[in-house]
Design an enzyme around this catalytic site. Structure first.
Site, PDB file in Angstrom:
ATOM      1  N   GLU A 117      -4.001   8.719 -13.079  1.00 50.74           N
ATOM      2  CA  GLU A 117      -4.138   7.444 -12.357  1.00 50.74           C
ATOM      3  C   GLU A 117      -3.029   6.487 -12.744  1.00 50.74           C
ATOM      4  O   GLU A 117      -2.725   6.322 -13.927  1.00 50.74           O
ATOM      5  CB  GLU A 117      -5.508   6.836 -12.699  1.00 50.74           C
TER       6      GLU A 117
ATOM      7  N   GLU B 210       2.819   2.182   5.032  1.00 56.16           N
ATOM      8  CA  GLU B 210       2.007   1.310   4.171  1.00 56.16           C
ATOM      9  C   GLU B 210       2.910   0.367   3.359  1.00 56.16           C
ATOM     10  O   GLU B 210       2.633  -0.818   3.212  1.00 56.16           O
ATOM     11  CB  GLU B 210       1.123   2.154   3.240  1.00 56.16           C
TER      12      GLU B 210
ATOM     13  N   SER C 268      -9.426   5.798  -0.192  1.00 54.99           N
ATOM     14  CA  SER C 268      -8.244   5.850   0.678  1.00 54.99           C
ATOM     15  C   SER C 268      -8.538   5.884   2.152  1.00 54.99           C
ATOM     16  O   SER C 268      -7.979   6.713   2.885  1.00 54.99           O
ATOM     17  CB  SER C 268      -7.359   7.050   0.326  1.00 54.99           C
TER      18      SER C 268
ATOM     19  N   ASP D  30      -2.034   9.171  -2.333  1.00 49.89           N
ATOM     20  CA  ASP D  30      -3.141   9.185  -1.371  1.00 49.89           C
ATOM     21  C   ASP D  30      -2.769   9.948  -0.102  1.00 49.89           C
ATOM     22  O   ASP D  30      -3.507  10.820   0.358  1.00 49.89           O
ATOM     23  CB  ASP D  30      -3.547   7.756  -1.002  1.00 49.89           C
TER      24      ASP D  30
HETATM   25  C1  GLA Z   1      -3.750   3.591  -5.136  1.00 47.60           C
HETATM   26  C2  GLA Z   1      -2.356   3.897  -4.600  1.00 47.60           C
HETATM   27  C3  GLA Z   1      -1.858   5.225  -5.171  1.00 47.60           C
HETATM   28  C4  GLA Z   1      -1.987   5.279  -6.688  1.00 47.60           C
HETATM   29  C5  GLA Z   1      -3.387   4.836  -7.140  1.00 47.60           C
HETATM   30  C6  GLA Z   1      -3.493   4.711  -8.628  1.00 47.60           C
HETATM   31  O1  GLA Z   1      -4.678   4.514  -4.649  1.00 47.60           O
HETATM   32  O2  GLA Z   1      -2.357   3.947  -3.197  1.00 47.60           O
HETATM   33  O3  GLA Z   1      -0.524   5.439  -4.761  1.00 47.60           O
HETATM   34  O4  GLA Z   1      -0.997   4.501  -7.300  1.00 47.60           O
HETATM   35  O5  GLA Z   1      -3.758   3.600  -6.547  1.00 47.60           O
HETATM   36  O6  GLA Z   1      -3.387   5.957  -9.247  1.00 47.60           O
END
Ligand code: GLA
Length: 390
Positions: free
Chosen positions: A36, A165, A131, A177
């Site tokens: 993460e 995005e 997401s 994501d």
């Molecule tokens: C969000 C972002 C990802 C990633 C996560 C953290 O989901 O869209 O790109 O950075 O946070 O791991």
């Protein structure tokens, strides 16, 4: 009971007069198992696509118009726009997500010759951190590919989604994501090196266990969260390290090298942020090795350690996500539990033995509501495929 496909087609007919010539598409949501806040630090991630996601019904038009309708925001009705009305950074509606992707295709020389009518229905809890926005982006990309014959791979769909995005919706997200969604594969997680985009599918063999998502029901907006701040803290820390060691990103460092050079980072907070990025990446490598070796217990321990690091060093959890994880750790039969996604609200992900799932939901649910004042929601999910035409 009618299928979701029938339901969305019926709604399309109701909203747009008929469903003749309309096609139905699906793109999943995603959950990250470990890794993460590593994807914008050139580290590894280990997400998988889910069997919940976004359904889209689409049909070409004969003019320039774009019409949008979301079954998740029915009260907003049909939103009309056109191929001439892309405003990067200036679109505030939910339609900014599909429009951002259309704009991003255009930027790559793939201009839609005509507009479309589009209806969306998502069964990912909105704002949950699974997401939903990346799901809409990849869905839109796969619709444009199919309707207009644009030659793009699934990996391109991920990159186009991220670009839209970043540049249209002004959220500085990494690639995780969109990649997890576009490249999803049933029963597999994706071990992705975000520095090179090399990836490998790893079977998620959870013998006798399930993936449970616990939604904190605390809404989280990436744009106004501390996400971009964390990103720039890491960038500054990297720049400080680069004065003493030749390194392109934090993901290149192992723990020992980081410890050796960390004093080059002149601020305690930034040092903690960078430490998380480095250690979390190493944890991800270890977790994937553990899973491949069939050592689920070790995988779970690494998930727990990931949460602690996100709580103490990266500081993106908050009382809601901490309560979900910490209560989960107390329940017998929980193999591992951690926050997932950006943090600041959203969801946790837990691996729970089959026979403990009911107990888990009851106990974590009760403790959460008592402490936070409103309930959490639980979803037992399966690992699904990437975008499909239904
Ligand atoms: C969000 C972002 C990802 C990633 C996560 C953290 O989901 O869209 O790109 O950075 O946070 O791991």
């Amino acid at each position: 009971m009618s299928s979701i496909k029938e339901t969305v087609l019926q709604k399309f007919a109701e909203v747009y007069g008929s469903a003749e010539g309309a096609k139905v598409y699906f793109a999943p949501g995603r959950v990250n198992l470990i890794g993460e806040h590593t994807d914008y630090n050139g580290g590894h991630v280990f997400p998988c696509a889910l069997n919940i996601g976004t359904y889209g019904v689409a049909r070409k038009r004969e003019d320039n118009k774009l019409r949008f309708f979301s079954m998740n925001f029915e009260q907003r009705g049909v939103i009309e726009s056109s191929l001439k009305s892309f405003v990067p950074g200036g679109d505030k509606n939910w339609t900014a997500y599909p429009k951002g992707v259309m704009w991003a295709f255009e930027q790559r020389g793939m201009k839609m010759p005509v507009g479309i009518d589009l209806l969306l229905f998502g069964n990912i809890p909105n704002g949950s951190g699974l997401s939903s926005s990346a799901s809409v982006e990849v869905l839109t990309g796969s619709i444009l590919r199919d309707l207009f014959g644009f030659e793009v791979t699934n990996q391109d769909l991920a990159l186009i989604g991220q670009y839209s995005e970043n540049k249209y919706n002004l959220v500085n997200c990494g690639i995780m994501d969109q990649f997890a969604i576009a490249m999803g594969k049933k029963d597999c997680a994706i071990f992705l090196d975000t520095a090179t985009l090399q990836y490998e599918y790893a079977p998620v063999v959870l013998d006798g266990a399930k993936i449970v998502i616990s939604s904190s029901n605390k809404k989280r907006g990436l744009g106004d969260s501390k996400y971009n701040e964390r990103r720039s803290e890491c960038e500054t820390a990297l720049a400080e390290l680069q004065k003493v060691i030749d390194v392109k990103n934090l993901g290149e460092l192992d723990e020992a090298t980081f410890e050796k050079y960390k004093d080059a980072i002149k601020d305690d907070v930034r040092r903690k942020r960078a430490k998380h990025a480095v250690y979390e990446n190493q944890r991800t490598l270890k977790a994937v090795a553990a899973l491949k070796a069939g050592d689920l217990a070790q995988f779970g321990q690494l998930m727990n350690a990931s949460h602690v690091s996100l709580r103490d060093d990266y500081e993106v959890t908050g009382i809601e996500l901490d309560t979900l994880a910490e209560e989960a750790w107390k329940v017998p039969g929980v193999i591992g539990s951690r926050m997932t996604g950006a943090g600041f609200g959203g969801c946790s992900v837990s691996i729970v033995k089959d026979e403990a799932v009911d107990d888990f939901i009851a106990r974590v649910g009760e403790a959460y509501e008592k402490k936070i004042g409103y309930p959490a929601t639980f979803y037992v999910v399966q690992v699904g495929d990437g975008p499909t035409i239904l």
